[in-house]
Design a protein around this motif. Structure first.
Motif: not given
Length: 306
Positions: A38, A40-41, A199, A202, A210, A219, A221, A225, A229, A233
């Motif tokens: 994962l 960082d988002y 994180r 998620y 978004e 996110r 993706l 992917d 995945d 998320r």
């Protein structure tokens, strides 16, 4: 000896001609892909957050991202999702709502949310042209106290529209019992450990910000992917996502809902076509569609923003 060998070959050929044909067994599907690490988002916002806070005592789930104080002003943004009941045409079904608002708190903690630039379903605060309140921090606890709400023109013209900002759970209710007709507001938050800053999102459904941020990625993706995945998320409350969807014998048109309800605007579902998993659809008012191949790889990503 030279005569015997052709004779034996002839017998073998005759036996082969008379044998029943044997159908080759279908190859098993490739194994369920594993999720990539994962990244960082941080969801879309106009500042760099330094901490993230999770709501408590709330009719849903909410995150508050807090920025650094600068010149006596502290920016923050709240992403919240919640369940509400509609009665107008669904006979009491529970649906999911998701709205986000941002503001800047002064030294006194006072803040005002400008809600005037969005359409009805996309308003940060339902039926409001402005929301006022006070932010306070005490150690690892943060409180949002809502002090006032100015109604949008359409809300003023809606009989029964009301907002209750004090005493128990703050709620704005249009009184119509329709889709996206209620919004619960979070008040109490606890600070999450610093490693959750990239994180925590998620755990949340997809929000309008978004969906409109990029036409090529949601996110992080992208095409190439995998289904695994996607699973990693977005929320997975029933743990349905974790199984291999190809193990399900599903009729054409079948779908599994992972969160929310397809009767509302906020949900995520896996759709089957020809009995096999084909598309993951994730919606708010906008939506993201992930097309899958037989190996559960994302072959096409379409984002439609309202």
């Amino acid at each position: 000896m030279k005569r015997i060998i052709p004779f034996i070959l002839a017998l073998l050929l005759l036996a082969a001609c008379g044998a029943e044909p044997v159908e080759a067994e279908a190859s098993p599907p490739p194994p369920m892909p594993t999720a990539s690490p994962l990244p960082d988002y941080i969801p879309p916002m106009d500042f760099e957050p330094v901490s993230v806070w999770q709501a408590e005592h709330f009719s849903g789930r909410a995150l508050l991202y807090l920025g650094a104080e600068e010149d006596g002003v502290t920016p923050f943004k709240v992403y919240s999702c919640f369940m509400y009941e509609v009665t107008d045409y669904l006979d009491g079904n529970m649906l999911m709502g998701a709205r986000a608002f941002c503001a800047e708190a002064a030294d006194s903690g006072d803040f005002s949310v400008d809600c005037s630039n969005r359409g009805l379903w996309l308003e940060p605060v339902l039926g409001a042209s402005a929301l006022t309140g006070k932010l306070s921090v005490d150690g690892d606890r943060l409180t949002l106290e809502y002090t006032g709400c100015e109604l949008a023109a359409w809300a003023e013209d809606t009989p029964g529209f009301e907002y209750r900002l004090s005493g128990g759970q703050p709620v704005i209710d249009s009184g119509t019992g329709e889709n996206d007709s209620v919004q619960y507001l979070p008040t109490e938050f606890k600070r999450l450990p610093d490693e959750y800053l990239g994180r925590a999102m998620y755990w949340m459904p997809m929000f309008e910000e978004e969906a409109s941020a990029s036409a090529e990625s949601v996110r992080g993706l992208r095409v190439g992917d995998t289904y695994a995945d996607i699973v990693a998320r977005f929320p997975n409350p029933l743990d349905i996502w974790s199984r291999d969807p190809r193990s399900v014998s599903a009729p054409d048109g079948w779908y599994d809902t992972f969160y929310g309800s397809e009767a509302g605007t906020v949900f995520a579902a896996l759709f089957y076509e020809g009995g096999v998993p084909s598309t993951v659809l994730i919606t708010c008012c906008s939506y993201a569609s992930f097309q899958l191949d037989g190996g559960l790889n994302i072959t096409q990503l379409s984002v439609s923003a309202r």
